[in-house]
Motif scaffolding. Structure first.
Motif: not given
Ligand code: PLP
Length: 395
Positions: A204-219
């Protein structure tokens, strides 16, 4: 009298959930006049106006009805396109996507549709503890897989492996993670995917925070690795990134066969998601990511402030690559996590949550940076003064 009869007759499931530290702290905080609340996971920002307008317009147009149980066709189409565009995932909008009343409802439906009594569900810990109740209510057993500050609380495949038993059925992967802010790097995620395939586990992949990501990381979605589509259930929603917690809007995506099994339960719970809210979701997905960029920039500034203040205090933390939380180590103050939060509430009028609210998070506190920068600065200055006095006291 009648209350005690009813409370005696409550089910074992309901009795197993006593009021916890979170409720006690919230009750104590009530009425403190200059309280600064950094305790909840509810964005202080407003929902972007184009999204609000879309809902208002929809209500005017008469979007006040039940929709298809799985959600408006147009919205499922837009979700399918989003999953393709952002995550490289292919889900049929007709049969493989269900719009839900928040990720929370999706979690409930998924566990009820997946678990038999005694099935074990692994989750990295500290974690979002609604999972515990969802799993327990479905008759399963939640198993905590510890994560460590030295790894920035990233779930380690080796640790996961050590907790797999013949009863393990599911692994829950939450990245970015609440409460630690940990983002699982692509290579680690791939190792977890391979482990799930080797041990024949559902993910089960909970990706609710996928867009709140920093330092140029990509989800990265774990469901995107080869061989993962057939064993993954993707959960996502609008609450966090678009400041839409009160709208109650999420979705799940999974292969058709499993979605069919979820149908009656979802229908029985809520029939369908609020009609006009679904129109707002459509506006989110067709409106571009400009509003997200602004939100992430705001959170990033706040995150940096909290980290630098903690550095000044001499308190360490797991590096928060995503989310709106910093998980800080308060053990040098000589207090338990709960004692620290109580003292901070009393001495500094700042509300934060003990790590113990999120599983085995003793020694840590979760600071949500969900207040305007100026207010956050005041809160962190008050916290600095309090921590300095605690450190002097424990020296
Ligand atoms: N999953 C995680 C990891 C969360 O932190 C939360 C809320 O805090 C949820 C799911 C629930 O989200 P929703 O508002 O979409 O029900």
């Amino acid at each position: 009298m009648s209350e005690s009869i009813l409370s005696q007759r409550a089910s074992r499931r309901a009795k197993a959930v006593p009021p916890g530290e979170r409720e006690r702290l919230l009750a104590l905080a009530e009425g403190i006049p200059d309280l600064i609340k950094l305790g909840r996971g509810d964005p202080d920002l407003d929902t972007p106006s184009h999204i609000v307008e879309a809902a208002v317009e929809a209500l005017r147009k008469g979007y006040t009805h039940y929709t298809h149980w799985a959600g408006m066709g147009e919205l499922r189409q837009a979700i399918s396109e989003k999953l393709k565009r952002d995550n490289g995932l292919s889900y049929d909008p007709g049969t493989e996507i269900v719009v839900t009343t928040g990720v929370q409802e999706a979690m409930y439906v998924v566990f009820q549709s997946l678990l038999n009594p005694g099935d074990e569900v692994l989750i990295g810990d500290p974690h979002y503890t609604a999972y515990d109740f969802m799993v327990t209510f479905a008759g399963g057993k939640i198993i905590y897989v510890p994560t460590d500050e030295k790894d920035d609380f990233v779930l380690q495949p080796q640790s996961l492996l050590e907790h797999i038993t013949p009863k393990t059925k599911v692994v829950v992967v939450v990245t970015p993670n609440n409460p630690t802010g940990a983002v699982i790097p692509r290579e680690t995620l791939e190792e977890i995917a391979n482990l799930a395939i080797e041990k024949d586990l559902v993910v089960i992949s909970d990706e609710i925070y996928e867009k709140i990501i920093f330092d140029g990381r990509r989800h990265v979605s774990i469901a995107s690795f080869p061989g993962m589509y057939e064993r993954s259930i993707v959960l996502n929603g609008f609450s966090k990134a678009y400041s839409m917690t009160g709208w109650r809007l999420g979705y799940m995506a999974a292969p058709e066969g499993f979605i069919k099994k979820c149908r009656m339960l979802k229908y029985t719970l809520t029939i369908s998601v609020h009609h006009a809210t679904q129109a707002a979701a459509l506006a989110v997905l067709t409106g571009g990511d400009e509003c997200i960029r602004k939100t992430v920039a705001i959170y990033d500034e706040r995150r940096r402030l909290v980290m630098s203040k903690l550095d000044e205090m001499g308190l360490t933390y797991g590096y928060p690559g995503g989310t709106m939380y910093v998980f800080a180590n308060i053990t040098p103050t000589g207090r338990t996590a709960y004692e620290f939060c109580l003292d901070l509430l009393r001495d500094a009028h700042v509300l934060i949550m003990p790590g113990t609210v999120y599983g085995n998070g003793e020694g840590y506190v979760r600071i949500s940076f969900l207040a305007p920068l100026e207010q956050l600065e005041v809160a962190m200055d008050r916290m600095t003064r309090a921590v300095r006095s605690y450190l002097r006291g424990s020296a």
